[in-house]
Design an enzyme around this catalytic site. Structure first.
Site, mmCIF file in Angstrom:
data_model
loop_
_atom_site.group_PDB
_atom_site.id
_atom_site.type_symbol
_atom_site.label_atom_id
_atom_site.label_comp_id
_atom_site.label_asym_id
_atom_site.label_seq_id
_atom_site.Cartn_x
_atom_site.Cartn_y
_atom_site.Cartn_z
ATOM 1 N N LEU A 64 0.836 -1.199 0.000
ATOM 2 C CA LEU A 64 0.000 0.000 0.000
ATOM 3 C C LEU A 64 0.871 1.248 0.000
ATOM 4 C CD1 LEU A 64 -2.690 -1.266 2.524
ATOM 5 C CD2 LEU A 64 -2.677 -1.436 0.020
ATOM 6 N N GLU A 65 0.961 1.887 -1.169
ATOM 7 C CA GLU A 65 1.839 3.038 -1.363
ATOM 8 C C GLU A 65 1.128 4.129 -2.151
ATOM 9 O OE1 GLU A 65 5.905 2.256 -2.329
ATOM 10 O OE2 GLU A 65 5.589 0.093 -2.234
ATOM 11 N N GLU A 66 1.931 5.118 -2.574
ATOM 12 C CA GLU A 66 1.401 6.207 -3.366
ATOM 13 C C GLU A 66 0.938 5.699 -4.740
ATOM 14 O OE1 GLU A 66 0.808 9.029 -2.299
ATOM 15 O OE2 GLU A 66 1.990 9.118 -0.468
#
Length: 426
Positions: free
Chosen positions: A177-179
């Site tokens: 879960l990142e940008e």
């Protein structure tokens, strides 16, 4: 994957500089398979109609907990069976499942190749399984559009990921879960809700959640993610942080971040110390990071010792595509930019799983390559009190080269703020 910088807000939304350093690490390299790296120009064998061997028995969970990331279609992918034979590693974390580049709620590889019609990655998985191994698949990563952003609900998001599980007969999945999804509240709700649904509907599924790391463990959005998980009643096999690309400097800074994250797991999830360690993971980066940090074999050994002595639930890194010395290119997507043998760093994940890798000759301990940064003479550009610098920026001051640990403005290199790392004379 991405890292974040050291300054953390306890309440309120942090600034972009605190949560989003420049981080192209997991974008597909434009060189892709064109980059030729000595000893690894092996073509992955795929066949029309290749099967991923649905129904293959699961490995022990320690292998999924140790699976290093591998891009099977980009960044000059190595033959995974060669890596397996050289290291003893049995599992790989294949990256990344995204929403289609044109929009929609169906799974694709890298936003371009539909999972429903895939034969190429299925062929790679079959080769790994044929050699006695298995895979986990990672969804998300840095860049691209995530299914949590395009699917309207947790159920719809879970249904898209269930297609991937069914297609490849998966026993493990990673939510990276990142940008740009990380700061999107609705998207994170969809991802965590989907993870919980998949965990419930697929008995024994190994689920990891990977998020940015900071010197404080994780940033504001990371703590919000932990709180959302608690409110859902969702407990994955592990929450892992990525302690790099945020002012980190070797293993000591990484183990310090892991200790800080351990405290956050206890305080936000109500866990005791042993439970927190057992559900905590490390996801590192081998060699030179995008921010110019360097992590050597000795750093991996130190963090591995920490992980095993504290009973951590996961030890992995980005990426196998980079686990080889640079020869004809210095592209950070396909080689490590440090002195090493092929697959040195993958041996540490194999050790975490309990394997004893084959012995190879290790190159001498190296130092960062000597380069002449932009500027006058042999020094980088001079530090300016009126310039804002991102983490990883290199300047000169008083005859020394300095690297910014995080975003800074007006902090003198060598000053009390401790923002700058002294690289020595230049």
């Amino acid at each position: 994957m991405t890292g974040t910088i050291g300054l953390v807000h306890i309440t309120g939304k942090p600034s972009d500089s605190e949560e989003d350093p420049v981080h192209p690490r997991k974008l597909a390299s434009t060189l892709a398979a064109a980059a030729v790296v000595a000893g690894t120009a092996l073509t992955l064998v795929t066949h029309a109609g290749a099967s991923a061997a649905v129904g293959t028995a699961a490995l022990a969970s320690n292998w999924y907990a140790s699976a290093p990331y591998l891009m099977p279609q980009s960044n000059n992918p190595p033959d995974p069976t060669t890596v397996m034979a050289a290291t003893g590693q049995k599992a790989f974390q294949l990256a990344f499942i995204l929403a289609p580049n044109g929009g929609g709620c169906t799974p694709t590889w890298d936003g371009t190749s539909a999972v429903s019609s895939d034969t190429a990655v299925a062929g790679v998985i079959s080769r790994i399984r044929g050699a006695g191994g298995d895979v986990s698949v990672s969804v998300g990563g840095y860049g691209g559009t995530k299914l949590g952003q395009t699917c309207g609900t947790p159920d719809a998001t879970a249904a898209a990921y269930q297609q991937v599980i069914d297609k490849y007969g998966l026993h493990a999945i990673d939510f990276d879960l990142e940008e740009p999804e990380y700061e999107n509240d609705a998207a994170i709700n969809n991802e965590l809700g989907a993870a919980q649904i998949l965990q419930r509907n697929n008995s024994g599924l190994f689920v990891s959640v990977t998020m940015p790391g900071t010197s404080a463990g994780t940033g504001w959005f990371g703590t919000q993610l932990l709180d959302k998980s608690k409110n859902l009643g969702f407990t994955p096999n592990n929450f892992s942080i990525m302690p790099f690309d945020g002012g980190f400097n070797g293993a000591a800074s990484q183990t310090s971040a892991l200790e800080a994250f351990h405290s956050l797991l206890m305080s936000h999830l109500g866990w005791d110390s042993a439970t927190a360690y057992a559900h905590e993971g490390f996801s590192g980066m081998n060699g030179k990071s995008d921010a110019g940090e360097y992590f050597y074999q000795s750093d991996f050994q130190t963090v591995l010792d920490y992980a095993t002595s504290h009973g951590l639930g996961r030890f992995t890194y980005w990426s196998v595509n980079r686990d080889r010395p640079c020869t004809t290119t210095t592209d950070n997507g396909v080689c490590s930019n440090v002195s090493q043998n092929d697959w040195d760093f993958t041996k540490y994940t194999a050790k975490f799983a309990g394997a004893t890798p084959p012995v190879t000759t290790t190159p001498p301990t190296s130092t960062p390559p000597t380069t002449t940064p932009p500027g006058n003479g042999s020094c980088p550009a001079a530090w300016s009190a009126t310039t804002a610098y991102n983490g990883g920026a290199v300047v000169s001051y008083n005859g020394h080269s300095w690297t910014a640990k995080w975003w800074t403005y007006g902090d003198t290199p060598g000053g009390a703020a401790g923002v700058w790392t002294d690289n020595g004379t230049c």
